[in-house]
Design an enzyme around this catalytic site. Structure first.
Site, PDB file in Angstrom:
ATOM      1  N   TYR A   1      -6.932  16.108 -11.372  1.00 30.75           N
ATOM      2  CA  TYR A   1      -6.450  15.233 -12.372  1.00 30.75           C
ATOM      3  C   TYR A   1      -5.189  16.131 -12.938  1.00 30.75           C
ATOM      4  CZ  TYR A   1      -6.185  11.674 -16.205  1.00 30.75           C
ATOM      5  OH  TYR A   1      -5.936  10.520 -16.996  1.00 30.75           O
TER       6      TYR A   1
ATOM      7  N   THR B   1      -7.039  -0.973 -21.302  1.00 29.58           N
ATOM      8  CA  THR B   1      -7.079  -1.653 -19.699  1.00 29.58           C
ATOM      9  C   THR B   1      -8.659  -1.985 -19.756  1.00 29.58           C
ATOM     10  OG1 THR B   1      -8.118   0.674 -19.114  1.00 29.58           O
ATOM     11  CG2 THR B   1      -5.666   0.307 -18.950  1.00 29.58           C
TER      12      THR B   1
ATOM     13  N   ASP C   1       0.806  -1.337   0.057  1.00 35.17           N
ATOM     14  CA  ASP C   1       0.120  -0.265   0.020  1.00 35.17           C
ATOM     15  C   ASP C   1       0.880   1.121  -0.143  1.00 35.17           C
ATOM     16  OD1 ASP C   1      -1.655   1.924   0.502  1.00 35.17           O
ATOM     17  OD2 ASP C   1      -2.724   1.154   2.203  1.00 35.17           O
TER      18      ASP C   1
ATOM     19  N   LYS D   1      -1.115  15.313 -12.675  1.00 41.62           N
ATOM     20  CA  LYS D   1      -0.312  14.984 -13.994  1.00 41.62           C
ATOM     21  C   LYS D   1       0.974  16.315 -14.103  1.00 41.62           C
ATOM     22  CE  LYS D   1      -2.079  11.128 -14.508  1.00 41.62           C
ATOM     23  NZ  LYS D   1      -1.269   9.819 -14.046  1.00 41.62           N
TER      24      LYS D   1
END
Length: 274
Positions: A164, A199, A62, A168
């Site tokens: 987001y 995916t 984790d 990035k």
């Protein structure tokens, strides 16, 4: 980058760690690197249940827990003595996109759930930073290695939501600044942009018409591209840069698993929002 053995490095060749290898892009990268001959370690919270061949060493982790991350690198050190390639693909940002029947992914920043920041910034950007620090301690004494940070076009254009883009953009800036500090040790670091990757989640969404997969890339394709970068004798000239996976593939003649050459997307090809 050669395959010579140095010090107590493993005689089995180049050693790679792919974080977030349980599924999606990370899983595909691990498979692509295994195909290329790497000794591959894959880490992730659900890595023990992942659909991976036995040749890939699974390390449960984790990445919100620094002690578990440290144990991953200690295991690689004790078993191999060296790490030649780190691919930072761990990412928690795509979890819980629908909550209580509401699709919260595109919500304005003031309505975004707090867990999305944790998933993208802590399980994503911070995890990449911590892993890169561990990797650098193994790579810099040998003046050998490569760090790849998986990023995306949202660093340069609003896509989906503000968090987001922040995550990035932070990843790309981290790559740029790490490159400055790693350059004296001849260890390159790059940000790599995949295209539309097939995916598990994307394939499922495509069945409902959400995506056109005609120009998509397999997850394994990204692993093949990273292998080509790793063996590029002029890679230090690219350190700190943002690279588009399909463009790298064109340069080195890398084909996807179906024999196709995915098109090179540009910022103009990526839809904008807002």
């Amino acid at each position: 980058m050669t395959n010579e053995r140095q010090g107590n490095e493993a005689p089995t060749g180049n050693v790679a760690l792919v974080t977030g290898a349980s599924r999606g892009v990370g899983r595909g990268i691990a498979l692509g690197l295994l195909e290329a001959g790497f000794r591959v370690y894959g880490s992730g919270r659900s890595i023990e249940q992942a659909d991976l061949p036995p040749e890939i060493r699974r390390l449960p982790c984790d990445q919100l827990k620094d002690e578990e991350t440290a144990q991953v690198f200690e295991t690689i050190r004790s078993e191999c003595g060296a790490l030649h390639l780190l691919v930072n693909c761990a990412w928690g940002g795509y979890e819980k996109m629908v909550e209580d029947g509401a699709f919260t992914w595109p919500a304005p920043f003031w309505d975004q759930p707090a867990h999305r920041w944790t998933g993208m910034m802590d399980a994503g950007v911070r995890a990449a930073f911590v892993c890169s620090a561990h990797a650098a301690r193994m790579m810099t004494p040998r003046h050998r290695g490569l760090i790849v940070n998986i990023s995306f076009w949202s660093a340069q254009r609003h896509l989906g939501n503000t968090i987001y883009g922040i995550a990035k953009a932070a990843t790309d800036k981290m790559t740029s600044d790490m490159a400055v500090e790693l350059k004296p040790f001849a260890v390159p670091v790059v940000s790599l942009y995949p295209g539309l990757v097939r995916t598990e989640a994307v394939v499922a969404a495509a069945k409902s018409g959400a995506f056109d997969l005609s120009t998509s890339e397999s997850p394994e394709f990204i692993g093949r591209v990273i292998n080509a970068l790793f063996h590029d004798p002029n890679l230090m000239a690219r350190t700190g840069q943002v690279l588009v996976a399909a463009a790298v593939a064109k340069k080195f003649g890398v084909l996807d698993v179906d024999g196709n050459s995915p098109p090179v997307l540009t910022l103009a090809d990526i839809g904008s929002e807002g």
